[in-house]
Design a protein around this motif. Structure first.
Motif, PDB file in Angstrom:
ATOM      1  N   GLY A 120       0.823  -1.194   0.000  1.00  0.00           N
ATOM      2  CA  GLY A 120       0.000   0.000   0.000  1.00  0.00           C
ATOM      3  C   GLY A 120       0.856   1.242   0.000  1.00  0.00           C
ATOM      4  N   PHE A 121       0.203   2.376  -0.217  1.00  0.00           N
ATOM      5  CA  PHE A 121       0.899   3.649  -0.349  1.00  0.00           C
ATOM      6  C   PHE A 121       0.870   4.387   0.990  1.00  0.00           C
ATOM      7  N   ALA A 122       1.987   4.339   1.692  1.00  0.00           N
ATOM      8  CA  ALA A 122       2.086   4.916   3.031  1.00  0.00           C
ATOM      9  C   ALA A 122       2.747   6.295   2.977  1.00  0.00           C
ATOM     10  N   TYR A 153      -5.000   8.862  -2.886  1.00  0.00           N
ATOM     11  CA  TYR A 153      -5.026   8.890  -4.360  1.00  0.00           C
ATOM     12  C   TYR A 153      -3.591   8.750  -4.848  1.00  0.00           C
ATOM     13  N   PRO A 154      -3.108   7.503  -4.933  1.00  0.00           N
ATOM     14  CA  PRO A 154      -1.701   7.274  -5.276  1.00  0.00           C
ATOM     15  C   PRO A 154      -1.428   7.582  -6.749  1.00  0.00           C
ATOM     16  N   SER A 155      -0.227   8.069  -7.003  1.00  0.00           N
ATOM     17  CA  SER A 155       0.207   8.325  -8.371  1.00  0.00           C
ATOM     18  C   SER A 155       1.121   7.205  -8.828  1.00  0.00           C
ATOM     19  N   LEU A 156       0.798   6.597  -9.957  1.00  0.00           N
ATOM     20  CA  LEU A 156       1.641   5.551 -10.530  1.00  0.00           C
ATOM     21  C   LEU A 156       2.723   6.137 -11.417  1.00  0.00           C
ATOM     22  N   SER A 172       3.958  12.386  -6.091  1.00  0.00           N
ATOM     23  CA  SER A 172       2.799  13.205  -6.462  1.00  0.00           C
ATOM     24  C   SER A 172       1.504  12.688  -5.838  1.00  0.00           C
ATOM     25  N   SER A 173       1.556  11.546  -5.161  1.00  0.00           N
ATOM     26  CA  SER A 173       0.366  10.951  -4.557  1.00  0.00           C
ATOM     27  C   SER A 173      -0.300  11.926  -3.594  1.00  0.00           C
ATOM     28  N   LEU A 174      -1.607  11.885  -3.558  1.00  0.00           N
ATOM     29  CA  LEU A 174      -2.367  12.818  -2.727  1.00  0.00           C
ATOM     30  C   LEU A 174      -2.709  12.194  -1.377  1.00  0.00           C
TER      31      LEU A 174
END
Length: 381
Positions: free
Chosen positions: A238-240, A318-321, A326-328
């Motif tokens: 996950g995006f932590a 809101y992860p950026s791939l 840049s993920s929010l």
């Protein structure tokens, strides 16, 4: 926790609650998709259309409120997603425009397209609406391809903070199997809720019998796609967010860890799943018509818990791939402290609005829909 951080979490909770209520109200779309499979005669189809037709404004209003609340509380998400992944949102909007037009004009005398065409429009909305919304929400967990560069605001020629990293502008989400899994899960859940609502709202034994017969099939398909998405979510990275530096990094079992580290959210999720299943089983083992209430409340709790996992506990919602940094997050994409404070005062009116909606809903559903009512009601759809 200071006031600013508290308000960020508070508004993510409200956004999550609105999203959960929207998923519940998608039973309208689910009912439209079942129009010809449950309604075998014209009178039966009229009962089904009027059952969902008296509620479609609630769904549309909740969708608009959801978007408006996102814009006010987390404007960077609004500009990034709505401005970048615009093809997805335009398709969703088109689906709901078709719905509004269809309900208003299908029974009008002299309409150019004919009643059957408008009913097909309702089915299109009933299928594409939930699938597209579910696919879009899945990007909260699986990410989207965008780049955020706040320094670009100084570019006079193109003062745009966010740019999309591919020409599909959101349509690429439909090519990610895990996004589609959630989209199909939402679609079949909307049909499950619609069947339960028809059993409760329509006083016709033939329709209730067909709904009970169809319910295990739709529930089984929902569980297959939902569990596939959910299990994958628990076992994947996950995006932590580093709470000190704000750096985004990948964490193993992030969403599973969120449920463990936020036990209240985990309990809410478990309670929601149990209620959804109980609401499905109840009308199958008895003549009960109250399954929609259990599954409806369970749906709200389940979706609420999932969305809280996406944004709380130092998680990028809101992860950026295209560019991980840049993920929010709820901290780097929110409005100013002043704006959040003012909106919080306004949010105190929400319980009164909900009370009015409950009153209006109860008034509309005070009497069950019957064939006799459809034949003698000049204002029916």
């Amino acid at each position: 926790m200071d006031n600013y951080i508290f308000l960020q979490h508070y508004w993510w909770f409200l956004i999550s609650l609105l999203g959960a209520l929207l998923v519940l109200l998608l039973f309208v779309q689910g009912g439209q998709s079942l129009l010809f499979s449950i309604g075998k005669t014209e009178s039966e189809q009229k009962m089904l259309i009027n059952s969902t037709g008296r509620k479609w404004e609630f769904t549309f209003t909740t969708l608009v409120t959801f978007g408006g609340a996102f814009f006010a509380s987390f404007p960077l998400f609004y500009s990034t997603s709505f401005g970048g992944a615009y093809w997805v949102w335009l398709l969703i909007l088109l689906c709901f425009v078709l719905q509004a037009v269809s309900y208003e004009f299908q029974s009008k005398k002299g309409n150019l397209l004919g009643k059957k065409t408008y009913q097909i429009f309702l089915i299109i909305n009933g299928v594409l609406g939930p699938v597209l919304l579910g696919t879009a929400v899945a990007t909260f967990f699986n990410g989207a391809e965008f780049i955020v560069n706040k320094a670009q605001l100084t570019d006079i020629g193109m003062p745009v903070i966010s740019i999309w990293a591919n020409p599909l502008h959101g349509l690429e989400a439909a090519f990610v199997i895990w996004n589609v899994c959630l989209g199909l899960a939402v679609f079949f859940l909307s049909r499950v809720l619609a069947l339960l609502y028809f059993i409760n709202n329509i006083n016709d034994e033939a329709i209730r019998t067909r709904c009970r017969k169809r319910l295990p099939i739709e529930a089984g398909l929902f569980l297959v796609f939902f569990l596939t998405f959910f299990v994958k979510l628990l076992v994947s990275e996950g995006f932590a967010v580093n709470p000190v530096s704000g750096e985004i990094f990948m964490e193993k079992y992030k969403y599973f860890n969120n449920l463990i580290q936020m036990p209240v959210v985990g309990i809410i999720l478990l309670a929601g799943v149990v209620l959804v299943l109980f609401g499905i089983v109840k009308p199958l083992i008895s003549k009960s018509t109250k399954g929609i209430w259990f599954s409806g409340i369970g749906t709200v709790l389940t979706v609420l818990a999932l969305l809280l996992c996406a944004g709380w506990n130092n998680t990028a919602y809101y992860p950026s791939l295209a560019d991980l940094q840049s993920s929010l997050t709820i901290s780097n994409s929110c409005s100013s402290l002043f704006t959040l404070k003012v909106m919080t005062y306004v949010s105190f009116f929400i319980p009164f609005v909900l009370a009015y909606i409950f009153y209006a809903w109860r008034s509309i559903d005070l009497h069950k829909i019957t064939k006799n009512e459809m034949e003698n009601d000049g204002h029916a759809y």
